[in-house]
Scaffold this active site. Structure first.
Site, mmCIF file in Angstrom:
data_model
loop_
_atom_site.group_PDB
_atom_site.id
_atom_site.type_symbol
_atom_site.label_atom_id
_atom_site.label_comp_id
_atom_site.label_asym_id
_atom_site.label_seq_id
_atom_site.Cartn_x
_atom_site.Cartn_y
_atom_site.Cartn_z
ATOM 1 C CG ASP B 87 -30.832 -16.010 -61.031
ATOM 2 O OD1 ASP B 87 -30.846 -14.805 -60.729
ATOM 3 O OD2 ASP B 87 -31.445 -16.470 -62.016
ATOM 4 C CG HIS B 104 -32.854 -25.222 -67.353
ATOM 5 N ND1 HIS B 104 -32.808 -24.282 -66.351
ATOM 6 C CD2 HIS B 104 -33.762 -24.761 -68.255
ATOM 7 C CE1 HIS B 104 -33.656 -23.291 -66.621
ATOM 8 N NE2 HIS B 104 -34.253 -23.551 -67.769
ATOM 9 C CG LEU B 198 -26.231 -33.050 -47.864
ATOM 10 C CD1 LEU B 198 -25.757 -31.785 -47.148
ATOM 11 C CD2 LEU B 198 -25.694 -33.032 -49.297
#
Lengths: 227, 310
Positions: B87, B104, B198
């Site tokens: 956020d 972004h 991962l």
């Protein structure tokens, strides 16, 4: 070197503890101006999560009294194992200022605080029961097309089904966690989508000033809801 | 609030911990750093005019580089699954007088660094909340930019993910995504499905409530087909049908939310019952290695005292 690092870290925590305790004391005495007036009406529904091992009813009753003094009208008390639920009658007897929250109660301003008691069975178990309600509806509808599935299995239908199994109380605006871990311990997940969550530390160390600060902080929040 | 950054002090923390944290040594697999994505074309909409940041990094990291853990962290107490609500990109950009798109893009860089750190430090699953179902109400220009950003980032990273042993999974309601992005997601998931270093789970158009509802719908269809009996339906079955069934570790040990907000905003609602919640003040593009170490350190402090809870 490691010992020096540990001592330094512990001294830091000690200093933080002292600072927090002092701040809490000042808040509770009304000496910090900004905490003097709380817009408590913004807090429609408060949830309190307590670690089951810490559920001392004397502490719980004191906490409820503080909340009543601050003007909080609707509270949900949650612990995973349902210890508070089992002590419900005792708590309601000892704490004069409350009535039991009924499922269809509307959150109105009223003289007495309403108290809801919840446990782990009101969370995932309730959703499973509600899912079964929807399954029966799906099978009874006769049609088992995927379109029919999409009509029946929706968020609003799930909400309605939860109401029928007694698992859909109001969504709390604020959830205070009293316990060693910063985790909500399975509070009904369906209800905490936009709930503010604050960790308060162990119940036995609870402070009135910290409670005021947490509520004040909540009242200052602006949510965008995704925008 | 200081408690957002540090583990809440209790009496136990005044005694030295029994287990001394020791730096762990992690062998890093091959990882080639490439451009994240090329310079963006100019747009007519001033609000979303792309910044032209050069993201290229020179040179490859040698395949067997040994990476030391920060002193505060213990390899044995590393969480298996970390979830992040990323956020604050928009606020970050506004604070700097930049277009939202720049926020972004900066967020993507921060994510890249986090993925690398997770690989280095032995975290097995990283789930990130990239775009919530509620975000569709944002201005169309911003949404279109974000969809385009996801597509470009996936295209540019799929090769390095493959080399780095990273498996990509995407969860959420993909029906609302552009067709080209849906196709690309399928390709990337297929290409990386055998990787095991991962698992990066990206939640796009995701809603925790929707996740539960679609799980129930899946079960209903299986019951219709006779695969399961109605009497068998319980919480465990619902859990198996949630979108996080794409991983062996569906429950995050640690959830980090940046930008100082203290809520989960409809993310992994079912899965977070026992998750340690860490709310960081930094905006997502500013959440870097030091901040991640703080979050992990806070998690490990609690695990040392209450590790037997699970």
């Amino acid at each position: 070197m490691w010992h020096l690092l540990h001592v330094t870290i512990h001294l830091c925590y000690f200093a933080i503890n002292i600072a927090n305790a002092l701040e809490s004391h000042l808040i509770s005495k009304g000496l910090l101006r900004r905490y003097k007036s709380l817009h408590i009406s913004k807090l429609q529904y408060l949830a309190i999560v307590i670690e089951s091992e810490d559920c001392r009813t004397s502490n719980v009753i004191e906490l409820l009294q503080w909340l009543a003094d601050l003007g909080v009208k609707h509270v949900c008390l949650y612990d995973m194992e349902g210890i508070l639920k089992k002590s419900k009658d005792f708590i309601l007897e000892k704490f004069d200022g409350a009535t039991l929250f009924q499922e269809n109660d509307v959150l109105l301003d009223q003289p007495l605080m309403t108290l809801e008691f919840a446990s782990f069975s009101d969370g995932k178990e309730a959703v499973a029961k509600a899912a079964n309600v929807l399954f029966m509806k799906y099978l009874k509808s006769g049609s088992t097309s995927s379109y029919q599935g999409e009509q029946i299995f929706t968020e609003s239908q799930m909400g309605e089904a939860l109401k029928t199994v007694g698992g859909n109380g109001p969504e709390p605006d604020l959830l205070l966690v009293y316990g060693p871990a910063r985790c909500h311990l399975g509070f009904p997940a369906w209800r905490i989508r936009y709930t503010e969550i604050q960790h308060m530390g162990p119940l036995k160390s609870m402070k009135y000033g910290s409670l005021i600060k947490a509520i004040y902080k909540f009242t200052m929040v602006q949510q965008n809801y995704g925008k | 609030m200081l408690s957002l950054r540090f583990a809440i002090p209790t009496a136990n923390t005044l005694t030295p911990p029994k287990i001394k944290p020791k730096p762990g040594l992690v062998v890093q697999t091959a990882w080639n750093q490439t451009d994240l994505f090329p310079s963006l074309p100019k747009r007519n909409d001033n609000k979303l005019q792309a910044a032209t940041t050069d993201l290229s990094v020179a040179g490859d990291i040698p395949a067997e580089e040994v990476v030391e853990l920060p002193a505060e962290l213990s390899r044995e107490l590393m969480p298996k699954h970390v979830a992040v609500i990323m956020d604050g990109n928009g606020r970050w950009a506004r604070q700097r007088g930049l277009a939202t798109s720049a926020g972004h893009e900066a967020g993507v860089k921060a994510l890249r660094e986090l993925v690398e750190l997770c690989c280095q430090w032995g975290i097995q699953v990283l789930t990130v909340f990239a775009f919530s179902y509620e975000n569709w109400i944002r201005p169309k220009v911003e949404v279109d930019f974000l969809m385009s950003l996801f597509e470009r980032a996936l295209k540019s990273e799929v090769e390095s993910f493959s080399r780095g042993g990273i498996r990509i999974s995407v969860i959420g309601d993909s029906t609302k995504l552009p067709t080209s992005l849906q196709k690309l997601i399928n390709e990337v998931e297929e290409t990386t499905k055998h990787n095991s270093r991962l698992q990066l789970i990206v939640a796009v158009s995701y809603s925790g409530k929707y996740d539960v509802v679609q799980a129930c719908r899946s079960i209903a269809e299986k019951a219709k087909d006779g695969q399961i009996q109605l009497d068998d339906i319980n919480e465990s079955l619902i859990e198996q049908e949630l979108e996080t069934n794409c991983t062996e570790h569906p429950y995050p040990d640690l959830l980090i939310r940046t930008s100082g907000e203290l809520r989960v905003s409809n993310f992994l609602l079912w899965q977070l019952a026992y998750t340690e919640l860490f709310f960081a003040q930094e905006l997502w593009p500013d959440f870097r290695k030091d901040e991640f170490v703080d979050a992990l350190s806070s998690y490990q402090q609690r695990q040392r005292r209450y590790g037997g809870r699970h």
